[in-house]
Every structure is written in structure tokens, then in C-alpha cells.
Design a protein around this motif. Structure first.
Motif, PDB file in Angstrom:
ATOM      1  N   LEU A   1       3.555   9.647  -5.762  1.00  0.00           N
ATOM      2  CA  LEU A   1       4.136   8.533  -4.737  1.00  0.00           C
ATOM      3  C   LEU A   1       5.572   8.536  -4.862  1.00  0.00           C
ATOM      4  O   LEU A   1       6.529   8.460  -3.765  1.00  0.00           O
ATOM      5  N   MET A   2       5.887   8.535  -6.156  1.00  0.00           N
ATOM      6  CA  MET A   2       7.639   8.504  -6.249  1.00  0.00           C
ATOM      7  C   MET A   2       8.162   9.697  -5.728  1.00  0.00           C
ATOM      8  O   MET A   2       9.288   9.681  -5.158  1.00  0.00           O
ATOM      9  N   LEU A   3       7.584  10.886  -5.941  1.00  0.00           N
ATOM     10  CA  LEU A   3       7.966  11.898  -5.296  1.00  0.00           C
ATOM     11  C   LEU A   3       8.127  11.985  -3.825  1.00  0.00           C
ATOM     12  O   LEU A   3       9.006  12.401  -2.976  1.00  0.00           O
ATOM     13  N   ALA A   4       7.021  11.314  -3.250  1.00  0.00           N
ATOM     14  CA  ALA A   4       6.988  11.298  -1.731  1.00  0.00           C
ATOM     15  C   ALA A   4       7.890  10.180  -1.210  1.00  0.00           C
ATOM     16  O   ALA A   4       8.469  10.763  -0.265  1.00  0.00           O
ATOM     17  N   GLN A   5       8.319   9.089  -1.852  1.00  0.00           N
ATOM     18  CA  GLN A   5       9.332   8.453  -1.166  1.00  0.00           C
ATOM     19  C   GLN A   5      10.526   8.916  -1.389  1.00  0.00           C
ATOM     20  O   GLN A   5      11.415   8.594  -0.587  1.00  0.00           O
ATOM     21  N   ALA A   6      10.734   9.929  -2.219  1.00  0.00           N
ATOM     22  CA  ALA A   6      12.201  10.656  -2.390  1.00  0.00           C
ATOM     23  C   ALA A   6      12.322  11.790  -1.292  1.00  0.00           C
ATOM     24  O   ALA A   6      13.453  12.102  -1.001  1.00  0.00           O
ATOM     25  N   VAL A   7      10.976  12.298  -0.906  1.00  0.00           N
ATOM     26  CA  VAL A   7      11.244  13.323   0.278  1.00  0.00           C
ATOM     27  C   VAL A   7      10.861  13.013   1.627  1.00  0.00           C
ATOM     28  O   VAL A   7      11.096  13.674   2.526  1.00  0.00           O
ATOM     29  N   VAL A   8      10.457  11.738   1.744  1.00  0.00           N
ATOM     30  CA  VAL A   8       9.808  11.243   3.063  1.00  0.00           C
ATOM     31  C   VAL A   8      11.125  11.315   4.308  1.00  0.00           C
ATOM     32  O   VAL A   8      10.391  11.557   5.462  1.00  0.00           O
ATOM     33  N   ALA A   9      12.237  11.309   3.727  1.00  0.00           N
ATOM     34  CA  ALA A   9      13.399  11.446   5.019  1.00  0.00           C
ATOM     35  C   ALA A   9      13.939  12.743   4.841  1.00  0.00           C
ATOM     36  O   ALA A   9      15.188  13.140   5.563  1.00  0.00           O
ATOM     37  N   THR A  10      13.286  13.718   4.246  1.00  0.00           N
ATOM     38  CA  THR A  10      13.719  15.153   4.102  1.00  0.00           C
ATOM     39  C   THR A  10      15.064  15.329   3.798  1.00  0.00           C
ATOM     40  O   THR A  10      15.932  15.886   4.531  1.00  0.00           O
TER      41      THR A  10
ATOM     42  N   THR B   1       0.942  -1.174   0.084  1.00  0.00           N
ATOM     43  CA  THR B   1       0.010  -0.060   0.007  1.00  0.00           C
ATOM     44  C   THR B   1       0.994   1.227   0.040  1.00  0.00           C
ATOM     45  O   THR B   1       2.028   1.342   0.018  1.00  0.00           O
ATOM     46  N   VAL B   2       0.347   2.351  -0.391  1.00  0.00           N
ATOM     47  CA  VAL B   2       1.250   3.556  -0.412  1.00  0.00           C
ATOM     48  C   VAL B   2       1.727   3.910   1.002  1.00  0.00           C
ATOM     49  O   VAL B   2       3.012   4.309   1.131  1.00  0.00           O
ATOM     50  N   SER B   3       0.847   3.546   2.109  1.00  0.00           N
ATOM     51  CA  SER B   3       1.590   3.811   3.412  1.00  0.00           C
ATOM     52  C   SER B   3       2.734   2.970   3.857  1.00  0.00           C
ATOM     53  O   SER B   3       3.768   3.100   4.484  1.00  0.00           O
ATOM     54  N   GLU B   4       2.506   1.478   3.265  1.00  0.00           N
ATOM     55  CA  GLU B   4       3.472   0.667   3.780  1.00  0.00           C
ATOM     56  C   GLU B   4       4.921   0.980   2.903  1.00  0.00           C
ATOM     57  O   GLU B   4       5.680   0.981   3.593  1.00  0.00           O
ATOM     58  N   LEU B   5       4.895   1.392   1.693  1.00  0.00           N
ATOM     59  CA  LEU B   5       5.842   1.781   0.776  1.00  0.00           C
ATOM     60  C   LEU B   5       6.680   2.945   1.970  1.00  0.00           C
ATOM     61  O   LEU B   5       7.756   2.813   1.849  1.00  0.00           O
ATOM     62  N   LEU B   6       6.043   3.884   1.967  1.00  0.00           N
ATOM     63  CA  LEU B   6       6.541   5.150   2.663  1.00  0.00           C
ATOM     64  C   LEU B   6       7.166   4.722   4.210  1.00  0.00           C
ATOM     65  O   LEU B   6       8.284   5.347   4.397  1.00  0.00           O
ATOM     66  N   LEU B   7       6.511   3.896   4.796  1.00  0.00           N
ATOM     67  CA  LEU B   7       7.107   3.418   6.103  1.00  0.00           C
ATOM     68  C   LEU B   7       8.340   2.701   5.845  1.00  0.00           C
ATOM     69  O   LEU B   7       9.241   3.085   6.681  1.00  0.00           O
ATOM     70  N   THR B   8       8.363   1.894   4.932  1.00  0.00           N
ATOM     71  CA  THR B   8       9.613   0.987   4.497  1.00  0.00           C
ATOM     72  C   THR B   8      10.591   1.859   4.217  1.00  0.00           C
ATOM     73  O   THR B   8      11.765   1.962   4.713  1.00  0.00           O
ATOM     74  N   VAL B   9      10.457   2.961   3.306  1.00  0.00           N
ATOM     75  CA  VAL B   9      11.474   3.922   2.928  1.00  0.00           C
ATOM     76  C   VAL B   9      11.950   4.675   3.996  1.00  0.00           C
ATOM     77  O   VAL B   9      13.067   4.973   3.958  1.00  0.00           O
ATOM     78  N   ALA B  10      11.112   5.026   4.679  1.00  0.00           N
ATOM     79  CA  ALA B  10      11.607   6.086   5.909  1.00  0.00           C
ATOM     80  C   ALA B  10      12.452   5.433   6.837  1.00  0.00           C
ATOM     81  O   ALA B  10      13.699   5.947   6.961  1.00  0.00           O
ATOM     82  N   GLN B  11      12.074   4.029   6.819  1.00  0.00           N
ATOM     83  CA  GLN B  11      12.969   3.265   8.203  1.00  0.00           C
ATOM     84  C   GLN B  11      14.195   3.197   7.344  1.00  0.00           C
ATOM     85  O   GLN B  11      15.407   3.174   7.895  1.00  0.00           O
ATOM     86  N   PHE B  12      14.433   2.658   6.030  1.00  0.00           N
ATOM     87  CA  PHE B  12      15.474   2.501   5.406  1.00  0.00           C
ATOM     88  C   PHE B  12      16.344   3.762   5.406  1.00  0.00           C
ATOM     89  O   PHE B  12      17.729   3.661   5.342  1.00  0.00           O
ATOM     90  N   ARG B  13      15.808   4.538   5.152  1.00  0.00           N
ATOM     91  CA  ARG B  13      16.529   6.015   4.754  1.00  0.00           C
ATOM     92  C   ARG B  13      16.888   6.676   6.280  1.00  0.00           C
ATOM     93  O   ARG B  13      17.625   7.756   6.383  1.00  0.00           O
ATOM     94  N   GLY B  14      16.758   6.020   7.434  1.00  0.00           N
ATOM     95  CA  GLY B  14      17.327   6.403   8.655  1.00  0.00           C
ATOM     96  C   GLY B  14      16.490   7.437   9.704  1.00  0.00           C
ATOM     97  O   GLY B  14      16.933   7.689  10.574  1.00  0.00           O
ATOM     98  N   VAL B  15      15.240   7.434   9.128  1.00  0.00           N
ATOM     99  CA  VAL B  15      14.382   8.045  10.249  1.00  0.00           C
ATOM    100  C   VAL B  15      13.990   7.280  11.379  1.00  0.00           C
ATOM    101  O   VAL B  15      13.628   6.056  11.134  1.00  0.00           O
ATOM    102  N   THR B  16      14.310   7.995  12.455  1.00  0.00           N
ATOM    103  CA  THR B  16      14.026   7.006  13.794  1.00  0.00           C
ATOM    104  C   THR B  16      12.762   6.340  13.852  1.00  0.00           C
ATOM    105  O   THR B  16      11.790   7.076  13.453  1.00  0.00           O
ATOM    106  N   ALA B  17      12.757   5.229  14.596  1.00  0.00           N
ATOM    107  CA  ALA B  17      11.541   4.636  14.781  1.00  0.00           C
ATOM    108  C   ALA B  17      10.037   5.472  15.393  1.00  0.00           C
ATOM    109  O   ALA B  17       9.206   5.413  14.913  1.00  0.00           O
ATOM    110  N   ALA B  18      10.504   6.069  16.411  1.00  0.00           N
ATOM    111  CA  ALA B  18       9.493   7.079  17.046  1.00  0.00           C
ATOM    112  C   ALA B  18       9.058   8.385  16.114  1.00  0.00           C
ATOM    113  O   ALA B  18       7.869   8.456  16.269  1.00  0.00           O
ATOM    114  N   ALA B  19       9.874   8.622  15.126  1.00  0.00           N
ATOM    115  CA  ALA B  19       9.593   9.568  14.248  1.00  0.00           C
ATOM    116  C   ALA B  19       8.709   9.222  13.152  1.00  0.00           C
ATOM    117  O   ALA B  19       8.025   9.938  12.385  1.00  0.00           O
ATOM    118  N   VAL B  20       8.996   7.814  12.702  1.00  0.00           N
ATOM    119  CA  VAL B  20       8.187   7.278  11.176  1.00  0.00           C
ATOM    120  C   VAL B  20       6.794   7.755  10.923  1.00  0.00           C
ATOM    121  O   VAL B  20       6.503   7.956  10.198  1.00  0.00           O
TER     122      VAL B  20
END
Length: 270
Positions: free
Chosen positions: A171-180, A120-139
Motif C-alpha cells: 500500500l505504501m508503494l501504491a500511494q507513491a505510484v498512484v499519480a504516476t 480502507t485501502v481504496s479510500e486512502l488511494l482515492l484521497t492520495v490520487a485527488q491530493f496529487r492532482g489526478v483529475t476527478a474523472a480519472a481517479v
């Protein structure tokens, strides 16, 4: 901040004779796709690459994203928004010599979407955020903010394979910017989008570029003008003009950006 310094890229290419005979080595040659390209992109205003098909735009974009490396010259990135703010706390990283550190500073949107269709859209962004180093609490909050920023909240629970092309591009843009990341690179982001989606994407790029460095390539001259960017016009692998649209128009003694572009590229289409 992103800077190319006399960047050149060549590829090994094979001739027809080499492909269909045992004498492959004699047909091999180096093709220079881009040569001695230099420009600096900074936050505050997007940088747009314009040029005919095959001009070298994607070669440049892929080098910034760390998908291939310079044959000569260099590509450097920094978390600093401008060259004047580069410092020991926000140093420069060469994409070739420090690829891991450089890639961590870049959010990339390729020309062709690469997504996991069964997520799903949210599952992908959660995965990318975690992979890109966003802390678990902030994801969770990070993903919620990104969904809102890219107008994806309404489809956050939908499978990616059910989305329209416009939503997929968002969504492609969202995954690119999710980790700021401090730098965002987009390859032909408006391809195939309808006018409404192009307008939404333009507004988002304009907003992002106020605080982050944004480099994008596009075939749409009107979109480049609407963003009021720094423009880099590429032809046959070299830069033929760069600057604000008004500056390029004045230098070419033309009336519009389209006229200037056609004059500089010999009538080639972006």
C-alpha cells in the motif's frame, strides 16, 4: 531523472555537556552526515544505494524526497526519463529552490509506514490520487489500475489497521505510484518482509523502473544484485563505488557483489 551534484548535508548536534548545562552553545557543533555525493539516476534501470547503517543512505533518500535540503551542492529532478531528454518542456527543478514543483514529480516510500489506519485501502488511494492532482474523472480508473498493479484488489475494502506488514508495504508503494510520478524513491522497502513479499516487490520495482526513475536503499545485497541496478555504495557519507555490479566486482578484483561490498566497506554490513 534524479541527479545529485556534490550534495552535502550537515546537522547541528549537541554534546552531552551542552544538553545538561547552561553552556549549550559551546557544545553545539555541525556533524557532516554526507559530503560531496554525486550520481545520476535515470529510467530504464533502478538505482540502489548500499552501505552500512549510518553510512548516509537515508540522508540522501530524504533529500531527494524534499524532507530536508542540501547544506551544499544540489539535488535536481525532472520529468524527463534521462538527462539527454531534459528540455524546456521537461525542465530540471532544484529540490531546495523549487520544492513544490520537485515534490510533485516524486512518489516517496519512507522506511516507516505513515498511513491513516481507519481508512480502507481504496479510500486512502482515492484521497492520495485527488491530493496529487489526478483529475476527478480519472481517479476511479487510476485507483483501480493501481490496486491491480500492486496486487491490492483483494483487500481494497479492508481497513488499513487490519493489514499484514506485506500488504502495508504494498500500500505504501501504491500511494507513491498512484499519480504516476516520473520519479519513485524508496527507503528500505524490503525491511521485515518475507521472501515471497520481497520477490513481489522486486518484480514491481523492476517493472516500474522501465519507464520511471527509481531510487531505493536496501540492506539486502542479494536483492540489489537481482534487480541488476546501478549501484551506489556509500560509506561514512561518501560514495566509495558506483556502477553495475559486474563493473564494481571487476574493479575490486573480487568474485561476487558481496565480496566487493565487504572489500569496499571494510567488512561493514549493508
Amino acid at each position: 531523472m534524479i541527479e545529485l551534484r556534490d550534495f552535502s548535508k550537515s546537522y547541528a548536534a549537541a554534546g552531552i555537556r551542552g544538553l545538561f548545562s547552561s553552556d549549550y552553545r559551546t557544545a553545539a557543533r555541525n556533524v557532516l552526515a554526507v559530503r560531496t555525493v554525486s550520481f545520476t539516476a535515470e529510467a530504464g534501470r533502478p538505482t540502489v544505494l548500499l552501505g552500512p547503517n549510518g553510512a548516509g543512505k537515508t540522508t540522501i533518500i530524504r533529500a531527494i524526497a524534499g524532507l530536508h535540503y542540501a547544506s551544499a551542492g544540489s539535488v535536481v529532478v525532472s520529468a524527463a526519463p534521462r538527462v539527454s531528454l531534459v528540455s524546456p518542456s521537461a525542465p530540471l527543478f532544484d529540490v531546495c529552490r523549487a520544492p513544490k514543483a520537485a515534490r510533485a514529480m516524486i512518489g516517496f516510500v519512507p522506511e516507516r509506514p505513515i498511513l491513516y489506519d481507519d481508512m480502507t485501502v481504496s479510500e486512502l488511494l482515492l484521497t492520495v490520487a485527488q491530493f496529487r492532482g489526478v483529475t476527478a474523472a480519472a481517479v476511479p480508473d487510476t485507483v483501480r489500475c493501481t490496486l491491480t498493479q500492486t496486487a491490492l484488489s483483494a483487500v481494497q475494502d479492508k481497513k488499513i489497521k487490519t493489514l499484514s506488514k506485506g500488504y502495508v508495504q504494498r500500500l505504501m508503494l501504491a500511494q507513491a505510484v498512484v499519480a504516476t510520478p516520473p520519479n519513485i524513491v524508496l527507503d528500505e522497502p524490503t525491511n521485515g518482509l518475507d521472501p515471497a513479499e520481497i520477490s513481489r516487490l522486486r518484480q514491481l520495482v523492476s517493472t516500474l523502473s522501465k519507464t520511471q526513475t527509481v531510487v531505493l536503499s536496501t540492506h539486502v545485497l542479494s536483492e540489489a544484485a537481482a534487480l541488476d541496478p546501478n549501484i551506489v555504495i556509500v560509506l561514512n557519507g561518501t560514495i566509495v563505488a558506483q556502477g553495475r555490479s559486474d563493473d564494481i566486482i571487476a574493479r575490486t578484483q573480487t568474485a561476487t557483489l558481496e565480496d566487493a561490498y565487504l572489500a569496499l566497506t571494510g567488512g561493514g554490513y549493508a
